[in-house]
Design a protein around this motif. Structure first.
Motif, mmCIF file in Angstrom:
data_model
loop_
_atom_site.group_PDB
_atom_site.id
_atom_site.type_symbol
_atom_site.label_atom_id
_atom_site.label_comp_id
_atom_site.label_asym_id
_atom_site.label_seq_id
_atom_site.Cartn_x
_atom_site.Cartn_y
_atom_site.Cartn_z
ATOM 1 N N PHE A 2 24.261 5.954 -33.586
ATOM 2 C CA PHE A 2 25.136 5.995 -34.957
ATOM 3 C C PHE A 2 24.551 6.961 -36.238
ATOM 4 O O PHE A 2 23.479 6.390 -36.226
ATOM 5 N N GLU A 3 24.799 7.305 -36.704
ATOM 6 C CA GLU A 3 24.955 7.634 -38.137
ATOM 7 C C GLU A 3 25.093 7.876 -39.294
ATOM 8 O O GLU A 3 26.320 7.135 -38.669
ATOM 9 N N LEU A 4 25.130 7.949 -40.494
ATOM 10 C CA LEU A 4 25.770 7.982 -41.163
ATOM 11 C C LEU A 4 26.465 9.342 -41.761
ATOM 12 O O LEU A 4 27.126 8.485 -42.922
ATOM 13 N N ARG A 5 25.883 10.140 -41.794
ATOM 14 C CA ARG A 5 26.017 11.134 -42.704
ATOM 15 C C ARG A 5 27.294 11.608 -41.333
ATOM 16 O O ARG A 5 27.794 12.036 -40.330
ATOM 17 N N VAL A 6 28.595 11.479 -42.334
ATOM 18 C CA VAL A 6 30.153 11.720 -41.371
ATOM 19 C C VAL A 6 30.673 12.337 -42.437
ATOM 20 O O VAL A 6 30.433 12.827 -43.839
ATOM 21 N N LEU A 36 25.038 -5.174 -43.940
ATOM 22 C CA LEU A 36 24.359 -4.791 -44.883
ATOM 23 C C LEU A 36 23.535 -4.436 -44.483
ATOM 24 O O LEU A 36 22.313 -3.119 -44.563
ATOM 25 N N SER A 37 22.793 -5.127 -43.259
ATOM 26 C CA SER A 37 20.908 -5.219 -42.648
ATOM 27 C C SER A 37 21.690 -3.844 -41.587
ATOM 28 O O SER A 37 20.722 -2.757 -41.715
ATOM 29 N N VAL A 38 22.892 -3.600 -41.250
ATOM 30 C CA VAL A 38 22.921 -2.271 -40.096
ATOM 31 C C VAL A 38 23.158 -1.239 -40.954
ATOM 32 O O VAL A 38 22.476 0.039 -41.091
ATOM 33 N N LEU A 39 23.569 -1.662 -42.596
ATOM 34 C CA LEU A 39 23.461 0.178 -43.389
ATOM 35 C C LEU A 39 22.397 0.284 -43.214
ATOM 36 O O LEU A 39 21.921 2.008 -43.990
ATOM 37 N N GLN A 40 21.586 -0.764 -43.705
ATOM 38 C CA GLN A 40 20.401 -0.763 -44.868
ATOM 39 C C GLN A 40 19.547 0.179 -42.997
ATOM 40 O O GLN A 40 18.698 1.622 -43.220
ATOM 41 N N VAL A 41 19.386 -0.226 -42.226
ATOM 42 C CA VAL A 41 18.971 0.197 -40.913
ATOM 43 C C VAL A 41 19.181 1.409 -40.580
ATOM 44 O O VAL A 41 18.771 2.734 -40.196
ATOM 45 N N LEU A 42 20.817 1.699 -40.495
ATOM 46 C CA LEU A 42 20.802 3.016 -39.815
ATOM 47 C C LEU A 42 20.603 4.163 -41.375
ATOM 48 O O LEU A 42 20.333 4.956 -41.117
#
Lengths: 157, 157
Positions: free
Chosen positions: B79-83, B21-27
């Motif tokens: 790394f990015e969340l846009r996929v 969850l931490s990594v997702l939030q940072v991303l």
DNA sequence: TCCTTCTCTTGACTCGGTCAAAAATGCACG
DNA sequence: CGTGCATTTTTGACCGAGTCAAGAGAAGGA
């Protein structure tokens, strides 16, 4: 190929040395070799050649514009002598094979992104990912040296 | 962004954990962060987080399709969340800043190279190299963390 | 709640490549 | 055709990014 390697080297202000000529010859024979391959092949022409010397030579060649460095994600850097002719690359996901492609649509298809976000673009680099004929047909393990299978491919750009 | 991180994780079969969850939030906050930056930022949310844990999380997210890994030549992976939305990147040669670009000409301009050389292409990756506004104007050294100045740029693709 | 399984921690290790000092070589000049 | 200086190569240490593996620790279904 008209002018000799020697001329090319001198033209860009580099001295003519055995290591450099060896590396140039290897690159001429293998269009997309990585540093390690180059070291191996060049040693056939100049046995005492050290890996660091090759790195140095490659750096000099790239700086002088005689060679180009390409870095497919997840693989060691490759070097090629085709420079200044604006071409791109096809990379095999399975064996890492690389093929040249002249720019897709006309001259410079992707050079102008729709929104440059304030950037001044001077180069567009395109890499096509896929499978080469050999790996598709089922001759993997031949030149096989798997690159990366990380994410499930297929995003299609 | 409708569904929660938790849902997203469960959807792809991953357990919901603090590090993830931490990594997702940072991303979500920093769209193109490298592993090191992520470690630093994520530690604010979860102090005992180790670098290896982040590498593990990122690998899991990428494998699960929640994140995408991009590797600009000469720089650590980002790394990015846009996929899955088929976009490309603008990269600043000077400071390494990255911006998203929706695919240039229409849908998939470069997907079909003129000559596929026997390859079956499934993805075309485009990277636009240039200078961001800040570095052009003269605020280098600001976000500056020079990427690579190797060859004299300008090949224009 | 318990137990299985996945995940994180910790630490060593690999790989590709760079950096620096000293020996060797190219080549411009006399 | 030597001579001398600057560039190159050698040799060897070093670095960053990332992986691998074993054990401790959670997540979450029964």
């Amino acid at each position: 190929m008209e002018t000799t390697w020697q001329d090319q080297l001198r033209t860009v202000g580099l001295r003519v040395t055995r290591p450099r000529l060896s590396v140039l010859q290897v690159l001429a024979e293998r269009p997309h070799a990585d540093a390690d391959t180059i070291v191996g092949a060049a040693r056939a022409l100049h046995p005492s050649l050290s890996p660091q010397a090759v790195y140095g030579v490659l750096k000099a060649l790239v700086a002088g514009g005689l060679a180009r460095r390409i870095e497919p994600a997840g693989a060691p850097a490759l070097f090629e002598l085709r420079v200044g002719d604006n071409h791109h690359h096809l990379v095999c996901r399975s064996c890492g094979a690389v093929a040249d492609v002249d720019c897709a649509v006309g001259a410079a298809p992707c050079l102008t992104p729709s929104d440059t976000a304030g950037f001044v673009v001077d180069e567009a680099e395109v890499v096509f990912w896929g499978l080469c004929h050999g790996c598709r047909v089922g001759t993997p393990g031949e030149t096989a040296q798997v690159l990366q299978h990380d994410d499930r491919g297929g995003v299609r750009a």
